[in-house]
Scaffold this active site. Sequence first.
Site, short mmCIF file in Angstrom:
data_model
loop_
_atom_site.label_atom_id
_atom_site.label_comp_id
_atom_site.label_asym_id
_atom_site.label_seq_id
_atom_site.Cartn_x
_atom_site.Cartn_y
_atom_site.Cartn_z
CB CYS A 1 -0.90 0.00 1.23
SG CYS A 1 0.08 -0.10 2.73
CB CYS B 1 -1.81 -2.96 8.86
SG CYS B 1 -2.93 -2.84 7.45
S1 FES Z 1 -3.20 -0.38 4.47
FE1 FES Z 1 -1.10 -0.08 4.45
S2 FES Z 1 -0.44 -0.45 6.40
FE2 FES Z 1 -2.54 -0.73 6.48
#
Ligand code: FES
Lengths: 247, 137
Positions: B37, B107
């Site tokens: 992400c 995460c």
């Molecule tokens: S969506 Fe990237 S760390 Fe949670």
Amino acid sequence: MVIDTSKTISAPASGDTTASCWSCGDMRAAHFCHACGKVQPPLPVNYFSFFGLPRKLNVDVLRLERDFYELSRKLHPDLNARADKREQEWSLEQSSLLNDAYRTLKDPIKRTQYLLRLEGVELEEQSKTATEKARASGEVKKQIVPPDLLEEVFELNMQLEELRMNKKMGEHDPALVKDLEAHKAQFEKKYEELAEELKGHWNRWDQAVDRNNGDERRGALDSMVDLLNRRSYIRNLVRDVNEALGN
Amino acid sequence: MAYSDKVLDHYSNPRNVGSMDKSSNEVGTGLVGAPECGDVMKLQIKVNPQTNIIEDAKFKTFGCGSAIASSSLATEWVKGKTVDEALQIKNTEIVKELALPPVKIHCSVLAEDAIRAAIHDWKAKQGAAKPVAVETK
Ligand code: FES
């Protein structure tokens, strides 16, 4: 982005129905029968083979577009409204497959990600896998992107936070804005350079496919994974800077 | 997607946000990222060189709510532990504590990575300060 490959690579229910036309029994193509022109049930294809393309990354997008429009016309469910019920269903299925395939292949990044997935690379899993390895060996995990990029990303995020703070307090710090603008330009340039770099990896991949060289293929895949990883950080930054600067 | 109460609690009321002097010999810094992400997380620990106990921890995360909650929780957990105990913390424990859904597992991975990276950095500093490694266990 998640591509649903389940419907494209699932195994055929029975082998013999795929090679010949359900209607006239002649040899069929992926979408239509060559002989009688009837719509066929979707074959278990991937997006490349759906368009009759090799699994290569340099794609003639103009030709792809042409094929797409031609096929969508022919496969359009309305056009086949008077056809056999099964044929109607198939044309619906084929149409949606066509749309997915086209949308994926025409976009350079989506195309690359799709190929990686076809080749068994789990982009979403790589970080977790590396962590598990590090845990087992007691080694420190190798970060997937270069540390100095992380450093830069972190620093810039700090500045962005300051800028948002300032805005909230109604303060204005022209030096900070200028600094951010400069950084943004830099990152945008990097972003563009990545596109160039990606083309190089595509060429390596395509050549390796031609030569059928496993090592070279692996190497090209690894380079592409590495590039996509760096890209996601830079993409976020450009997006966040734009947002904070209010462009 | 709905966040669990625990995530919301850490998110709206994060513990130990901040930073420590990176150049201090007692401080270990871990800067890690999630390529999935593009989020980044920095976690720092301050270790008592006599006891190897982590006396303080700070973090700063630019990322989603789950990443903030995971790192907030991580700083709470490592405090009072020895570095070797802290190395035992697994992302799955964070997932469990915060009731993270599968799409948010990465995460928690980020938080585990940050702990390990910070400890590694601290150990490297001790190794450089004195030739004999500090780990006695
Ligand atoms: S969506 Fe990237 S760390 Fe949670």
